[in-house]
Design an enzyme around this catalytic site. Structure first.
Site, PDB file in Angstrom:
ATOM      1  N   SER A  37      40.793  54.054  42.260  1.00  0.00           N
ATOM      2  CA  SER A  37      41.611  53.293  43.478  1.00  0.00           C
ATOM      3  C   SER A  37      42.732  53.023  44.355  1.00  0.00           C
ATOM      4  O   SER A  37      43.815  54.241  43.693  1.00  0.00           O
ATOM      5  CB  SER A  37      42.078  51.639  42.531  1.00  0.00           C
ATOM      6  OG  SER A  37      42.216  50.383  43.231  1.00  0.00           O
TER       7      SER A  37
ATOM      8  N   TYR B  61      45.285  46.797  35.869  1.00  0.00           N
ATOM      9  CA  TYR B  61      44.390  47.213  36.959  1.00  0.00           C
ATOM     10  C   TYR B  61      45.344  48.725  37.443  1.00  0.00           C
ATOM     11  O   TYR B  61      44.542  49.784  37.015  1.00  0.00           O
ATOM     12  CB  TYR B  61      43.956  46.583  37.644  1.00  0.00           C
ATOM     13  CG  TYR B  61      43.286  46.583  38.511  1.00  0.00           C
ATOM     14  CD1 TYR B  61      41.792  47.435  38.599  1.00  0.00           C
ATOM     15  CD2 TYR B  61      43.353  47.632  39.824  1.00  0.00           C
ATOM     16  CE1 TYR B  61      40.833  48.165  38.863  1.00  0.00           C
ATOM     17  CE2 TYR B  61      41.995  47.761  40.726  1.00  0.00           C
ATOM     18  CZ  TYR B  61      40.874  48.058  40.471  1.00  0.00           C
ATOM     19  OH  TYR B  61      40.275  48.837  41.240  1.00  0.00           O
TER      20      TYR B  61
END
Length: 252
Positions: free
Chosen positions: A143, A156
């Site tokens: 990501s 995350y």
């Protein structure tokens, strides 16, 4: 011969029951691949299988890959039927947006377990000669959060940064076995995970995020097409890289 074709390749995809994983499965089947679809929800995996090209050879593994002692045996069974693995996409993952004061050791553990460890453990299995094709390609979905800072995403972002760094190290180690390893870093993609995140943060914050994407929010097929390139012979000289698919998000 089409260098971008996946014909005669068997691809294993985690997180194949929804979102990016489902789109990768559908597009890989359209490119000619045989597929092993992995996910926790058997019903959703069957739904994914129903969307594949009609002549696609497909097998399903309905397992929680973070707590499965039998994942290697299940992979071995599918390889015996479909053939050795030419490609692997680790799409399975979870996202949580929380202020740091609400982060806990358990949260870090849960996120790393699926986003990082499960993918690397499957890569370890698929790197064994008895399961891998002569040449193969592993793709880890990371990501842009693993590259740039985002408030509320300490756990995350850390996990996705670990995916990028770990994939580079795997690329160096596994090249001797003719295995290429790369990661892909998407920005916001229109998936159920994004919908849940927007619900959590509210309309105003969601609008601000959308504005940060010059080309708008991406679609799962945008990531799937990048995966097909990295899995195909067209990317035969590409390893150890992180391909950013973000609509301009990280260029600012």
């Amino acid at each position: 011969m089409d260098a971008f074709s996946l014909k005669n390749k068997t691809i294993l995809i985690t997180g194949a029951s929804s979102g990016i994983g489902r789109s990768c499965s559908v597009e890989c089947s359209r490119s000619g691949a045989s597929l092993i679809l992995v996910g926790r929800n058997e019903e959703e995996l069957i739904k994914t299988a129903s969307q594949l090209s009609p002549d696609t050879k497909v097998a399903i593994i309905a397992e929680d890959i973070t707590h499965s002692e039998q994942i290697e045996a299940l992979i071995a069974d599918r390889v015996a039927v479909l053939g050795k693995i030419s490609g692997f996409i680790h799409c399975a993952g979870i996202e949580k947006t929380l202020p740091l004061k609400k982060h806990s050791p358990q949260l870090y553990h849960d996120i790393f377990e699926i986003n990082v460890i499960a993918g690397f453990e499957i890569a370890k299995i698929l790197s064994l000669k008895k399961y891998k094709d002569d040449t193969s390609s592993f793709v880890f979905i990371s990501s842009v959060a693993g590259m740039v800072g985002e408030a509320g995403k300490a756990a995350y972002s850390a996990s996705k940064g670990a995916v990028i760094a770990g994939a580079r190290s795997l690329a160096m180690e596994l090249s001797r076995g003719n295995i290429r390893v790369n990661s892909i870093s998407p920005a916001m993609i229109n998936t159920p995970i994004l919908e849940r995140m927007f619900e959590d943060i509210g309309d105003e914050a969601s609008s601000e995020i959308i504005k940060k994407h010059p080309l708008g929010i991406g679609e799962p097929i945008d990531v799937a097409n990048a995966c097909i390139f990295l899995l195909s012979d067209a990317a035969r000289w590409v390893t150890g890289t992180n391909l950013v698919i973000d609509g301009g998000y990280s260029a600012q």
